[in-house]
Enzyme design. Structure first.
Site, PDB file in Angstrom:
ATOM      1  N   MET A  14       0.839  -1.202   0.000  1.00  0.00           N
ATOM      2  CA  MET A  14       0.000   0.000   0.000  1.00  0.00           C
ATOM      3  C   MET A  14       0.878   1.258   0.000  1.00  0.00           C
ATOM      4  O   MET A  14       0.391   2.355   0.281  1.00  0.00           O
ATOM      5  CB  MET A  14      -0.933   0.004   1.205  1.00  0.00           C
ATOM      6  CG  MET A  14      -1.895  -1.194   1.174  1.00  0.00           C
ATOM      7  SD  MET A  14      -3.494  -0.869   1.917  1.00  0.00           S
ATOM      8  CE  MET A  14      -3.042  -0.509   3.585  1.00  0.00           C
ATOM      9  N   GLY A  15       2.160   1.105  -0.291  1.00  0.00           N
ATOM     10  CA  GLY A  15       3.032   2.274  -0.406  1.00  0.00           C
ATOM     11  C   GLY A  15       3.503   2.811   0.931  1.00  0.00           C
ATOM     12  O   GLY A  15       3.369   2.163   1.971  1.00  0.00           O
ATOM     13  N   HIS A  21       9.007  -3.454   3.672  1.00  0.00           N
ATOM     14  CA  HIS A  21       8.629  -3.652   2.263  1.00  0.00           C
ATOM     15  C   HIS A  21       9.859  -3.965   1.408  1.00  0.00           C
ATOM     16  O   HIS A  21       9.830  -4.851   0.561  1.00  0.00           O
ATOM     17  CB  HIS A  21       7.992  -2.377   1.701  1.00  0.00           C
ATOM     18  CG  HIS A  21       6.728  -1.935   2.359  1.00  0.00           C
ATOM     19  ND1 HIS A  21       6.647  -0.777   3.093  1.00  0.00           N
ATOM     20  CD2 HIS A  21       5.487  -2.478   2.386  1.00  0.00           C
ATOM     21  CE1 HIS A  21       5.403  -0.618   3.525  1.00  0.00           C
ATOM     22  NE2 HIS A  21       4.681  -1.637   3.124  1.00  0.00           N
ATOM     23  N   SER A 169       6.146  -0.261  10.248  1.00  0.00           N
ATOM     24  CA  SER A 169       4.798  -0.144   9.700  1.00  0.00           C
ATOM     25  C   SER A 169       4.628   1.266   9.156  1.00  0.00           C
ATOM     26  O   SER A 169       5.137   2.221   9.753  1.00  0.00           O
ATOM     27  CB  SER A 169       3.767  -0.394  10.807  1.00  0.00           C
ATOM     28  OG  SER A 169       2.493   0.068  10.410  1.00  0.00           O
ATOM     29  N   SER A 170       3.913   1.371   8.047  1.00  0.00           N
ATOM     30  CA  SER A 170       3.624   2.714   7.512  1.00  0.00           C
ATOM     31  C   SER A 170       2.861   3.528   8.545  1.00  0.00           C
ATOM     32  O   SER A 170       2.963   4.748   8.599  1.00  0.00           O
ATOM     33  CB  SER A 170       2.801   2.603   6.230  1.00  0.00           C
ATOM     34  OG  SER A 170       3.425   1.743   5.316  1.00  0.00           O
ATOM     35  N   ARG A 171       2.092   2.845   9.399  1.00  0.00           N
ATOM     36  CA  ARG A 171       1.275   3.555  10.401  1.00  0.00           C
ATOM     37  C   ARG A 171       2.106   4.076  11.573  1.00  0.00           C
ATOM     38  O   ARG A 171       1.593   4.871  12.359  1.00  0.00           O
ATOM     39  CB  ARG A 171       0.145   2.653  10.908  1.00  0.00           C
ATOM     40  CG  ARG A 171      -0.938   2.423   9.859  1.00  0.00           C
ATOM     41  CD  ARG A 171      -2.143   1.707  10.443  1.00  0.00           C
ATOM     42  NE  ARG A 171      -3.282   1.723   9.538  1.00  0.00           N
ATOM     43  CZ  ARG A 171      -3.621   0.707   8.720  1.00  0.00           C
ATOM     44  NH1 ARG A 171      -2.904  -0.394   8.708  1.00  0.00           N
ATOM     45  NH2 ARG A 171      -4.658   0.811   7.917  1.00  0.00           N
TER      46      ARG A 171
HETATM   47  P1  AMP Z   1       1.279  -2.923   3.480  1.00  0.00           P
HETATM   48  O1  AMP Z   1       1.886  -1.863   2.620  1.00  0.00           O
HETATM   49  O2  AMP Z   1       1.214  -2.579   4.927  1.00  0.00           O
HETATM   50  O3  AMP Z   1       0.003  -3.470   2.922  1.00  0.00           O
HETATM   51  O4  AMP Z   1       2.311  -4.140   3.433  1.00  0.00           O
HETATM   52  C1  AMP Z   1       2.719  -4.704   2.217  1.00  0.00           C
HETATM   53  C2  AMP Z   1       3.499  -5.956   2.491  1.00  0.00           C
HETATM   54  O5  AMP Z   1       4.634  -5.653   3.311  1.00  0.00           O
HETATM   55  C3  AMP Z   1       2.702  -7.024   3.246  1.00  0.00           C
HETATM   56  O6  AMP Z   1       3.035  -8.300   2.738  1.00  0.00           O
HETATM   57  C4  AMP Z   1       3.180  -6.840   4.659  1.00  0.00           C
HETATM   58  O7  AMP Z   1       3.063  -8.008   5.444  1.00  0.00           O
HETATM   59  C5  AMP Z   1       4.632  -6.496   4.437  1.00  0.00           C
HETATM   60  N1  AMP Z   1       5.194  -5.798   5.599  1.00  0.00           N
HETATM   61  C6  AMP Z   1       4.699  -4.698   6.234  1.00  0.00           C
HETATM   62  N2  AMP Z   1       5.465  -4.371   7.301  1.00  0.00           N
HETATM   63  C7  AMP Z   1       6.459  -5.284   7.351  1.00  0.00           C
HETATM   64  C8  AMP Z   1       7.571  -5.510   8.220  1.00  0.00           C
HETATM   65  N3  AMP Z   1       7.820  -4.715   9.260  1.00  0.00           N
HETATM   66  N4  AMP Z   1       8.382  -6.567   7.964  1.00  0.00           N
HETATM   67  C9  AMP Z   1       8.151  -7.386   6.919  1.00  0.00           C
HETATM   68  N5  AMP Z   1       7.128  -7.224   6.047  1.00  0.00           N
HETATM   69  C10 AMP Z   1       6.293  -6.203   6.270  1.00  0.00           C
END
Ligand code: AMP
Length: 265
Positions: A14-15, A21, A169-171
């Protein structure tokens, strides 16, 4: 890429990219010839009142990071392109979606499964990489791929953490300095649980109670769930006599954070 006989690896996101990522992308490069990433903030996985409107976006920065990692193609669709006005077809992975995050976010996994299968059908990858950070999402997608006979290998990649243990986390960008300290309690409480289990603790309820107290003692925290469950079915475990999943969701200020670990292995 397919017509050239290349093996295509896909990393959907989700960027607002971070090292989590990027580690998926780096790992992805080892599974095939060409790497495709996507950036799409998927509206069907957000319920009204959640943070769809405020979800952080910085596509320019993302593209620089993606370029440095060596991604071969990036797919950045817009919402109308993905969901026409009369959109009405969803994929629902029923049982696994009803636990953990599915309880407080009842439409979340339906949105995730639907966008992921759409992205798979558009990108047509041979391999797709997902983070274990979103453990329930990973096993929901594995279940969907198996049961809908998709010819795609799903790879689960380890959680990348900040040096002090906070899962990236992006959050995390929503957190103030004080909340950032409170947010550490997710990782810290799982480490404490791990130590307790290593010392012989087998009572899941006792660990959950200790964890609840520990997290509640930090400012600005509101627990959504603390679960110790079977890693395959997500059904609660009472006695820890084999490896279990410990999974947490905690609101810290505006940020709803999740984290998990496999314990007792
Ligand atoms: P998102 O952008 O949050 O939807 O995440 C996209 C992908 O990145 C998903 O497969 C998440 O599980 C992975 N991801 C997000 N945060 C992490 C992290 N801290 N470590 C490893 N993978 C992550």
């Amino acid at each position: 890429m397919r017509s050239q006989g290349k093996t295509i690896v896909f990393v959907p996101t989700m960027g607002f990219l971070h090292d989590g990522h990027l580690s998926l992308m780096r790992e992805g490069k080892t599974y095939g010839d060409d790497l495709v990433a996507s950036i799409f903030v998927n509206p069907t996985q957000f319920a009204p009142g959640e943070d769809l409107a405020s979800y952080p976006i910085d596509v320019e920065r993302d593209l620089e990071l993606i370029h440095d990692v060596g991604v071969d193609a990036v797919f950045i669709p817009d919402t109308n392109e993905m969901y026409g006005k009369n959109f009405q077809t969803y994929v629902n992975v029923e049982k696994l979606s009803n636990h953990l995050c599915g309880i407080s976010r009842p439409i979340f996994f339906r949105g995730v499964a639907t966008i992921v299968i759409k992205l798979f059908n558009i990108v047509k990858p041979h391999v797709a990489v997902f983070g274990q950070k979103d453990y329930q999402q990973l096993i929901v997608i594995r279940q969907m791929v198996r049961e809908l006979d998709l010819d795609i290998e799903i790879v689960g990649a380890p959680t990348i953490r900040e040096p002090d243990g906070l899962a990236m986390s992006s959050r995390n960008t929503y957190l103030t300095t004080d909340q950032r300290i409170s947010a550490l309690s997710l990782y810290q409480s799982m480490k404490k649980a791990q130590e307790a289990i290593e010392k012989g603790e087998q009572d899941a309820t006792r660990i959950i109670d200790t964890t609840r107290e520990f997290i509640q003692s930090r400012s600005d925290t509101e627990i959504d769930y603390i679960s110790i469950c079977d890693p395959d079915t997500l059904i609660d475990v009472k006695t820890i006599d084999k490896p279990v999943l410990m999974a947490l969701a905690v609101k810290v200020g505006k940020a709803r954070l999740i984290d998990n670990m496999i314990l007792g292995s």
